[in-house]
Design a protein around this motif. Structure first.
Motif, PDB file in Angstrom:
ATOM      1  N   ILE A  27       0.834  -1.207   0.000  1.00  0.00           N
ATOM      2  CA  ILE A  27       0.000   0.000   0.000  1.00  0.00           C
ATOM      3  C   ILE A  27       0.866   1.254   0.000  1.00  0.00           C
ATOM      4  O   ILE A  27       0.622   2.209  -0.755  1.00  0.00           O
ATOM      5  CB  ILE A  27      -0.947  -0.008   1.220  1.00  0.00           C
ATOM      6  N   ASP A  28       1.884   1.273   0.851  1.00  0.00           N
ATOM      7  CA  ASP A  28       2.769   2.443   0.915  1.00  0.00           C
ATOM      8  C   ASP A  28       3.447   2.689  -0.428  1.00  0.00           C
ATOM      9  O   ASP A  28       3.578   3.830  -0.883  1.00  0.00           O
ATOM     10  CB  ASP A  28       3.827   2.239   1.997  1.00  0.00           C
ATOM     11  N   SER A  29       3.886   1.597  -1.073  1.00  0.00           N
ATOM     12  CA  SER A  29       4.591   1.730  -2.345  1.00  0.00           C
ATOM     13  C   SER A  29       3.673   2.277  -3.432  1.00  0.00           C
ATOM     14  O   SER A  29       4.017   3.246  -4.119  1.00  0.00           O
ATOM     15  CB  SER A  29       5.156   0.367  -2.768  1.00  0.00           C
ATOM     16  N   CYS A  30       2.491   1.670  -3.600  1.00  0.00           N
ATOM     17  CA  CYS A  30       1.608   2.114  -4.678  1.00  0.00           C
ATOM     18  C   CYS A  30       1.053   3.502  -4.394  1.00  0.00           C
ATOM     19  O   CYS A  30       0.834   4.297  -5.313  1.00  0.00           O
ATOM     20  CB  CYS A  30       0.485   1.115  -4.918  1.00  0.00           C
ATOM     21  N   THR A  31       0.835   3.825  -3.111  1.00  0.00           N
ATOM     22  CA  THR A  31       0.355   5.162  -2.758  1.00  0.00           C
ATOM     23  C   THR A  31       1.354   6.230  -3.183  1.00  0.00           C
ATOM     24  O   THR A  31       0.986   7.274  -3.736  1.00  0.00           O
ATOM     25  CB  THR A  31       0.099   5.262  -1.242  1.00  0.00           C
ATOM     26  N   LYS A  32       2.629   5.953  -2.937  1.00  0.00           N
ATOM     27  CA  LYS A  32       3.665   6.919  -3.317  1.00  0.00           C
ATOM     28  C   LYS A  32       3.696   7.092  -4.840  1.00  0.00           C
ATOM     29  O   LYS A  32       3.811   8.212  -5.349  1.00  0.00           O
ATOM     30  CB  LYS A  32       5.020   6.439  -2.807  1.00  0.00           C
ATOM     31  N   HIS A  33       3.569   5.984  -5.584  1.00  0.00           N
ATOM     32  CA  HIS A  33       3.564   6.067  -7.052  1.00  0.00           C
ATOM     33  C   HIS A  33       2.349   6.856  -7.540  1.00  0.00           C
ATOM     34  O   HIS A  33       2.468   7.666  -8.474  1.00  0.00           O
ATOM     35  CB  HIS A  33       3.552   4.661  -7.658  1.00  0.00           C
ATOM     36  N   VAL A  34       1.198   6.616  -6.931  1.00  0.00           N
ATOM     37  CA  VAL A  34      -0.024   7.319  -7.328  1.00  0.00           C
ATOM     38  C   VAL A  34       0.119   8.816  -7.090  1.00  0.00           C
ATOM     39  O   VAL A  34      -0.200   9.634  -7.959  1.00  0.00           O
ATOM     40  CB  VAL A  34      -1.243   6.760  -6.550  1.00  0.00           C
ATOM     41  N   GLN A  35       0.603   9.192  -5.916  1.00  0.00           N
ATOM     42  CA  GLN A  35       0.760  10.619  -5.601  1.00  0.00           C
ATOM     43  C   GLN A  35       1.733  11.291  -6.560  1.00  0.00           C
ATOM     44  O   GLN A  35       1.504  12.416  -7.010  1.00  0.00           O
ATOM     45  CB  GLN A  35       1.232  10.773  -4.156  1.00  0.00           C
ATOM     46  N   SER A  36       2.815  10.591  -6.893  1.00  0.00           N
ATOM     47  CA  SER A  36       3.795  11.138  -7.831  1.00  0.00           C
ATOM     48  C   SER A  36       3.178  11.325  -9.218  1.00  0.00           C
ATOM     49  O   SER A  36       3.390  12.359  -9.872  1.00  0.00           O
ATOM     50  CB  SER A  36       5.013  10.211  -7.906  1.00  0.00           C
ATOM     51  N   GLN A  37       2.409  10.325  -9.668  1.00  0.00           N
ATOM     52  CA  GLN A  37       1.795  10.400 -10.993  1.00  0.00           C
ATOM     53  C   GLN A  37       0.760  11.511 -11.066  1.00  0.00           C
ATOM     54  O   GLN A  37       0.692  12.255 -12.054  1.00  0.00           O
ATOM     55  CB  GLN A  37       1.139   9.056 -11.337  1.00  0.00           C
ATOM     56  N   VAL A  38      -0.055  11.661 -10.025  1.00  0.00           N
ATOM     57  CA  VAL A  38      -1.076  12.716 -10.017  1.00  0.00           C
ATOM     58  C   VAL A  38      -0.412  14.091 -10.018  1.00  0.00           C
ATOM     59  O   VAL A  38      -0.884  15.029 -10.664  1.00  0.00           O
ATOM     60  CB  VAL A  38      -2.020  12.563  -8.811  1.00  0.00           C
ATOM     61  N   THR A  39       0.710  14.216  -9.298  1.00  0.00           N
ATOM     62  CA  THR A  39       1.449  15.474  -9.310  1.00  0.00           C
ATOM     63  C   THR A  39       1.938  15.802 -10.719  1.00  0.00           C
ATOM     64  O   THR A  39       1.860  16.955 -11.176  1.00  0.00           O
ATOM     65  CB  THR A  39       2.651  15.397  -8.349  1.00  0.00           C
ATOM     66  N   GLU A  40       2.438  14.791 -11.417  1.00  0.00           N
ATOM     67  CA  GLU A  40       2.902  14.978 -12.799  1.00  0.00           C
ATOM     68  C   GLU A  40       1.743  15.370 -13.711  1.00  0.00           C
ATOM     69  O   GLU A  40       1.889  16.257 -14.573  1.00  0.00           O
ATOM     70  CB  GLU A  40       3.542  13.678 -13.293  1.00  0.00           C
ATOM     71  N   ILE A  41       0.596  14.725 -13.526  1.00  0.00           N
ATOM     72  CA  ILE A  41      -0.590  15.068 -14.315  1.00  0.00           C
ATOM     73  C   ILE A  41      -1.011  16.514 -14.036  1.00  0.00           C
ATOM     74  O   ILE A  41      -1.422  17.253 -14.941  1.00  0.00           O
ATOM     75  CB  ILE A  41      -1.746  14.107 -13.972  1.00  0.00           C
TER      76      ILE A  41
END
Length: 585
Positions: free
Chosen positions: A387-401
């Motif tokens: 959960i921690d790993s995918c959450t970090k990836h999601v937050q990073s991707q949304v920031t890029e978007i």
């Protein structure tokens, strides 16, 4: 009591920890000459934080770094309050510790670099020097490595869990620092999962407290949740709302919290075992300025002055959050006040208050025992890592978007169409994460994705819709002006047609019109002459001389017009009677 096992043998760690209180009062080296005496008045220059623990990347063993002078001196036997800040990587723990130390009037340089490509997360555990505050209280502030560092392997993650388990026996106040879009009852699962793991594999809860909630004065730590948010939502009843929600939906989670953290209050018949405190996040470019100040300023007075002057240029000066830096510092001070209100020294195995010396003894001996504990096998533990790993990836991707949306808005593209396109891009990204459908990680990360995406697209969507409304209003105003102009033209043409029709009517019916006006003028003239000469009949005084003159002028014009009409008609008749072509006599 605690239960610790390794291959082929088990031993009671709680007994070991309790026995630490019987060790000699002076443990190891005497105070070094360069030591800072506990309670000594310090200036506003930052002093370096001390690294107390580091982890061996190969074995996962915890190494205790013995700064012996830190625990000796005149206050070495006075009660000690341990304040431990923990949370995920890059949640702002080191920054919070730095400003908390400033707020406690003992500025400490905790390593911090949370912004930019040179970001280096906290490694191990760092501590302030002993903070001597008013009232003779001694406090030590601990900054603990993030629990979801992407560079951590299994050994380091387990070592960190063991370290937190050890600290749970001496810490007065745990501060969980969060940086998530929202706070809700499900966020307590992290804490409950950690406590359950510790209690089942490392440190068993004392039998005397089995099945009971921790009371206000029991020997357990206090829990504060400091939530870093980009908006101001301070609400004194927030802890009650979260607890109420958890009691209805996750009774086992809130039960674990209630059993292992002291009661801090009661609201509407519900016991509260944690306090919720938001910390305002300095926005955008101001956050980079904040980090630059942290990296370059070496005294607290200048740092606090610079940070307090940080303003959000996207707001008006009279708006509450315009002075973003000042709001951030106010929230840090509120956190400090709450710490001082709920903190008190913990008790050792002999029911004596923890002192700097016994704190050192427990750390040194406890780490030796924790290093003997084998791997922590727990399904929820690995689920948490996912959960921690995918959450970090999601937050990073949304920031890029979000950056793409910003560029699209600057280029004056169709934002609503761009939002739909980027939403599809996010869905493809999420599918590529390969999470097990309907698993805990899939549900948790989907929730984070939805919340983060709503927060990211919201301002752009609002501005796009407002822009469309403004354009519609402008077009409507232009249409209204065109309608008004057309109506004026139509009115002018109507008036002109009426005038032309009247002129044509007068010309066609001149004898009758002339006779009517002439009769009216003669009657009026006679009436004026009669009443003016005899004085016998006067209705409203003498007629107006100007009116009489006007009527006489009208008579003259009508006669002239009639003469001209007759003359024109005669000429036209003569022209029609004359033979065509040639001369004739």
């Amino acid at each position: 009591m605690a239960r610790c096992c390794r291959t082929g043998s088990c031993f009671q760690l709680a007994a070991v920890l309790a026995g630490l209180a019987t060790l000699p009062a002076v443990f190891g080296v005497a105070m070094a000459p360069a030591a800072i005496a506990i309670g000594q008045q310090k200036n506003d220059m930052f002093q370096k934080a001390l690294q107390l623990f580091r982890f061996d990347n190969n074995t996962g063993h915890i190494e205790f770094i013995d700064h012996s002078y830190l625990y000796d001196g005149e206050a070495s036997n006075k009660p000690l309050e341990v304040i431990a800040v923990f949370g995920t990587t890059s949640s702002g723990k080191s920054t919070a510790c730095r400003f908390l130390s400033c707020s406690l009037k003992d500025p400490t340089d905790f390593p911090s670099s949370t912004i930019g490509a040179n970001h280096v997360p906290t490694r191990g555990l760092w501590a302030s020097h002993m903070v001597d505050i008013e009232g003779g209280r001694n406090i030590v502030l601990l900054d603990i490595e993030g629990t979801d560092n992407s560079e951590q392997d299994m050994h380091i993650s387990q070592a960190l869990t063991k370290l937190l388990a050890l600290l749970s026996e001496v810490t007065s106040v745990f501060i969980q620092l969060r940086r998530t879009p929202t706070i809700q009852s499900s966020d307590l699962e992290d804490l409950a999962s950690f406590v359950s793991r510790v209690r089942s594999t490392l440190l068993r809860r004392p039998d005397s407290f089995s099945g009971k909630d921790a009371g206000e004065h029991d020997n357990f730590p206090a829990l504060l949740i400091a939530h870093v948010l980009s908006y101001d939502v301070y609400d004194t009843s927030q802890a009650y709302k979260i607890t109420k929600q958890a009691l209805e939906k996750q009774s086992d989670v809130i039960g674990t919290i209630h059993e292992n953290y002291i009661q801090l209050g009661r609201h509407e018949g519900v016991n509260l075992h944690f306090e919720y405190l938001p910390i305002y996040e300095v926005p955008g470019p101001r956050a980079r300025e904040l980090q630059r100040y942290i990296d370059t300023i070496d005294n607290s007075t200048e740092l606090l002055s610079k940070v307090g002057a940080l303003a959000d240029k996207n707001t008006e000066p009279d708006e509450p959050l315009h002075w973003a830096g000042r709001k951030f510092l106010e929230d840090i001070d509120r956190l400090r006040n709450k710490i001082l209100a709920v903190s008190r020294p913990r008790l050792d195995g002999e029911n004596r208050r923890i002192t700097p010396r016994t704190f050192r003894q427990l750390l040194k001996r406890g780490v030796e025992e924790m290093n003997k504990v084998g791997p922590l096998s727990n399904v929820h533990f690995w689920e948490k890592i996912e959960i921690d790993s995918c959450t970090k990836h999601v937050q990073s991707q949304v920031t890029e978007i979000g950056e793409k949306l910003k560029v699209a808005e600057q280029m004056d593209k169709d934002i609503l169409q761009e939002i739909d396109r980027l939403k599809q891009e996010l869905e493809i990204f999420f599918q590529d994460l390969g999470l097990r459908t309907d698993g805990a990680a899939d549900r948790a990360c989907r929730e984070v994705l939805d919340v983060q995406w709503r927060l990211t697209k919201g301002p752009y969507e609002t501005r796009a819709v407002q822009k469309q409304l403004d354009k519609a209003k402008t077009d409507a105003e232009k249409a209204r002006e065109q309608v008004e102009a057309a109506n004026k033209i139509a009115e002018e043409e109507k008036r002109k047609r009426q005038q032309d029709a009247w002129s044509a009517y007068v010309e066609r019916n001149f004898p009758w019109v002339a006779a009517i006006f002439a009769s009216f003028a003669i009657i009026l003239h006679k009436f004026a002459s009669c009443c003016g000469s005899s004085g016998a009949v006067q209705i409203a005084g003498h007629p107006d001389p100007a009116l009489v003159a006007s009527m006489r002028q009208m008579e003259t014009e009508l006669v002239t017009l009639r003469v001209a009409q007759q003359s024109g008609a005669a000429k036209a008749k003569a022209k029609q009677q004359s033979p065509k072509g040639g001369n004739h006599r």
